[in-house]
Motif scaffolding. Structure first.
Motif, PDB file in Angstrom:
ATOM      1  N   TYR A  75       0.709  -1.356   0.211  1.00 11.39           N
ATOM      2  CA  TYR A  75      -0.163  -0.011   0.500  1.00 11.39           C
ATOM      3  C   TYR A  75       1.112   1.501   0.186  1.00 11.39           C
ATOM      4  CZ  TYR A  75      -2.950  -3.694   1.469  1.00 11.39           C
ATOM      5  OH  TYR A  75      -3.987  -4.652   1.638  1.00 11.39           O
ATOM      6  N   ARG A  76       1.973   1.054  -0.311  1.00 12.85           N
ATOM      7  CA  ARG A  76       2.966   1.762  -0.594  1.00 12.85           C
ATOM      8  C   ARG A  76       3.694   2.521  -1.602  1.00 12.85           C
ATOM      9  NH1 ARG A  76       5.991   2.839   5.584  1.00 12.85           N
ATOM     10  NH2 ARG A  76       7.086   4.732   4.493  1.00 12.85           N
ATOM     11  N   ARG A  77       3.812   3.856  -1.770  1.00 14.24           N
ATOM     12  CA  ARG A  77       3.837   4.456  -3.187  1.00 14.24           C
ATOM     13  C   ARG A  77       5.388   4.571  -3.223  1.00 14.24           C
ATOM     14  NH1 ARG A  77      -0.452   4.907  -6.795  1.00 14.24           N
ATOM     15  NH2 ARG A  77      -2.877   5.343  -5.996  1.00 14.24           N
ATOM     16  N   VAL A  78       5.697   5.327  -1.834  1.00 15.22           N
ATOM     17  CA  VAL A  78       7.181   5.647  -2.085  1.00 15.22           C
ATOM     18  C   VAL A  78       7.983   4.870  -0.880  1.00 15.22           C
ATOM     19  CG1 VAL A  78       7.284   7.671  -3.556  1.00 15.22           C
ATOM     20  CG2 VAL A  78       6.648   8.064  -1.610  1.00 15.22           C
ATOM     21  N   GLY A  79       9.183   4.945  -0.159  1.00 19.28           N
ATOM     22  CA  GLY A  79       9.293   4.940   0.558  1.00 19.28           C
ATOM     23  C   GLY A  79       9.158   3.641   1.303  1.00 19.28           C
ATOM     24  N   LYS A  80       9.403   2.236   0.222  1.00 19.75           N
ATOM     25  CA  LYS A  80       9.317   1.204   0.305  1.00 19.75           C
ATOM     26  C   LYS A  80      10.216   0.900   1.390  1.00 19.75           C
ATOM     27  CE  LYS A  80       6.795  -0.272  -3.293  1.00 19.75           C
ATOM     28  NZ  LYS A  80       6.856   1.071  -4.356  1.00 19.75           N
ATOM     29  N   LEU A  81       9.547  -0.291   2.367  1.00 20.69           N
ATOM     30  CA  LEU A  81      10.709  -0.736   3.827  1.00 20.69           C
ATOM     31  C   LEU A  81      10.932  -1.762   3.722  1.00 20.69           C
ATOM     32  CD1 LEU A  81       7.511  -0.045   6.363  1.00 20.69           C
ATOM     33  CD2 LEU A  81       9.718   1.531   6.011  1.00 20.69           C
ATOM     34  N   GLY A  82      12.237  -1.939   3.572  1.00 18.65           N
ATOM     35  CA  GLY A  82      13.671  -2.922   3.491  1.00 18.65           C
ATOM     36  C   GLY A  82      13.617  -4.064   4.925  1.00 18.65           C
ATOM     37  N   GLN A 198      16.720   2.635  -7.050  1.00 21.15           N
ATOM     38  CA  GLN A 198      16.028   2.686  -8.019  1.00 21.15           C
ATOM     39  C   GLN A 198      15.331   2.201  -8.326  1.00 21.15           C
ATOM     40  OE1 GLN A 198      19.166   4.147 -10.666  1.00 21.15           O
ATOM     41  NE2 GLN A 198      18.358   6.211 -11.027  1.00 21.15           N
ATOM     42  N   LEU A 199      15.440   0.481  -8.648  1.00 22.43           N
ATOM     43  CA  LEU A 199      14.493  -0.614  -8.438  1.00 22.43           C
ATOM     44  C   LEU A 199      13.250  -0.219  -7.818  1.00 22.43           C
ATOM     45  CD1 LEU A 199      13.917  -2.627 -10.574  1.00 22.43           C
ATOM     46  CD2 LEU A 199      15.454  -3.804  -9.205  1.00 22.43           C
ATOM     47  N   SER A 200      13.971  -0.473  -6.224  1.00 23.90           N
ATOM     48  CA  SER A 200      12.437  -0.629  -5.099  1.00 23.90           C
ATOM     49  C   SER A 200      11.805   0.090  -5.363  1.00 23.90           C
ATOM     50  CB  SER A 200      13.410  -0.359  -3.879  1.00 23.90           C
ATOM     51  OG  SER A 200      12.366  -0.260  -2.715  1.00 23.90           O
ATOM     52  N   GLU A 201      11.806   1.780  -6.232  1.00 19.82           N
ATOM     53  CA  GLU A 201      10.817   2.540  -6.331  1.00 19.82           C
ATOM     54  C   GLU A 201      10.136   2.275  -6.693  1.00 19.82           C
ATOM     55  OE1 GLU A 201       9.886   4.619  -3.934  1.00 19.82           O
ATOM     56  OE2 GLU A 201      12.118   4.395  -2.433  1.00 19.82           O
ATOM     57  N   ARG A 202      10.794   1.844  -8.469  1.00 26.79           N
ATOM     58  CA  ARG A 202      10.123   1.669  -9.495  1.00 26.79           C
ATOM     59  C   ARG A 202       8.890   0.410  -9.999  1.00 26.79           C
ATOM     60  NH1 ARG A 202      12.850   3.555 -14.782  1.00 26.79           N
ATOM     61  NH2 ARG A 202      13.675   5.430 -13.757  1.00 26.79           N
ATOM     62  N   CYS A 203       9.037  -0.304  -8.628  1.00 29.74           N
ATOM     63  CA  CYS A 203       8.346  -1.948  -8.696  1.00 29.74           C
ATOM     64  C   CYS A 203       8.217  -2.314  -7.223  1.00 29.74           C
ATOM     65  CB  CYS A 203       8.778  -2.987  -9.078  1.00 29.74           C
ATOM     66  SG  CYS A 203      10.270  -3.520  -7.371  1.00 29.74           S
ATOM     67  N   GLY A 204       7.180  -3.186  -7.531  1.00 28.06           N
ATOM     68  CA  GLY A 204       6.144  -2.826  -5.761  1.00 28.06           C
ATOM     69  C   GLY A 204       6.759  -3.551  -4.724  1.00 28.06           C
TER      70      GLY A 204
END
Length: 342
Positions: A75-82, A198-204
């Motif tokens: 449910y996050r569009r940006v700032g993915k958690l890892g 960059q890849l993290s922000e471009r995919c879900g």
């Protein structure tokens, strides 16, 4: 051998299940033909090596953290958690990372989740090559996904192709192993680190890194590392200590689980606990060393027909190591005679 760094190999790994061999008595083993006994021993070795997975408290905490982030990142569009799994060699990092991905994909299949539907790839696994540039790392993603890589393709072209493929395949979990190879003292590795962001922000998908002593690579330092440090939770895989009562109980639980996985006909359940301190001294509490030690001991027990672990052999091995260490530390150093005094 299954090559899990391609979608075909990964799918085969997820599909393959090694069943526990049916228990037999020593008498039944001796009554088998040479060929049948060899096949049965092979099945036991295969199960203990690849089929049985010991769920430690560290692993369960890490798995819960991965599940939480997969849920939130949807449910996050940006700032993915890892997540980052760090630790010294022999702590089971790669084994844990792969099992996390395998369990996630099997769970998606069992529940009929759209991410596990035809043509989908809920999990992607990539190992970072040594001294890896951003473009070389992108090639590893393309190799897993089976994407054609043309000589004229730029880094931007590759990034677009890979990120589009991850979105189309509904990839939820991206496992990046050997991330310690991204030592940020080297510029090309800095570029590769930026590429992962960059890849993290471009995919879900949720990105999960694993590597040796990741905290010392620079990945979490500086302005770049600051962003990663805020969004990625670090879990450290540590050897099992053996000081408190609770720690001894956890070590005992690990030994019992591994003892069961060996499938030895004459091994009395729980008898391994008598060797708990010795096994800890031999392995330093490292799960990888313990697994290797017990599996070699089990193979020896199958070969000689005893069908049980030899606690006395562990004691002898420990005594030899302690004697060798004592001799090494007490060995006098050679004194050098100065050339001028000759």
């Amino acid at each position: 051998m299954i090559e899990i760094a391609t979608k075909e190999g990964w799918r085969e790994h997820v599909d393959t299940a090694y069943e526990r061999p049916a228990p037999v008595t020593s008498e039944e083993l001796r009554a088998m033909s040479f060929g049948d006994r060899a096949l049965y021993n092979q099945g036991r070795a295969q199960y203990s090596q690849a089929g049985a997975f010991v769920r430690t408290p560290q692993f369960e905490a890490f798995q819960r953290a991965v599940r939480d982030r997969v849920m939130l990142n949807a449910y996050r569009r940006v700032g993915k958690l890892g997540l980052i799994l760090s630790g010294e060699p022999g702590q089971g990092k790669t084994t844990s990372l792969v099992e996390i991905g395998r369990a996630h994909e099997r769970r998606r299949r069992d529940t009929g989740h759209p991410a596990a539907g035809p043509g989908m790839l809920p999990v992607v696994y990539v190992a970072v090559p040594a001294q890896c540039s951003a473009k070389a790392l992108m090639h590893e993603f393309a190799r897993f996904l089976g994407l054609p890589v043309l000589g004229r393709m730029t880094y931007g072209d590759l990034l677009e192709a890979v990120s589009n493929a991850l979105r189309r395949c509904s990839t939820e979990l991206v496992l990046v192993d050997d991330v310690h190879h991204l030592d940020l003292k080297y510029r090309q590795n800095v570029e590769a680190s930026d590429m992962l962001k960059q890849l993290s922000e471009r995919c879900g998908g949720t990105f999960v890194y694993a590597g040796i002593a990741v905290e010392g690579t620079g990945l979490l330092d500086g302005s770049r590392g600051g962003q990663i440090g805020k969004r990625f939770e670090v879990h450290v895989a540590l050897p099992f200590p053996l000081i408190s009562t609770a720690e001894k109980a956890r070590w005992g639980d690990l030994l019992l689980a591994m003892e069961s996985s060996l499938c030895l006909a004459e091994q009395r359940p729980g008898s391994i606990l008598s060797a708990a301190p010795t096994l800890h001294a031999l392995t330093g509490g490292e799960i990888g060393l313990l697994k290797d030690l017990l599996q070699f001991a089990a193979l020896s027990a199958m070969d000689d027909g005893t069908e049980k672990l030899d606690a006395a052999a562990f004691e002898r091995d420990l005594a030899r190591r302690q004697t060798a260490a004592t001799l090494h530390t007490s060995k006098p150093r050679r004194s050098r005679t100065p050339a001028s005094a000759a």
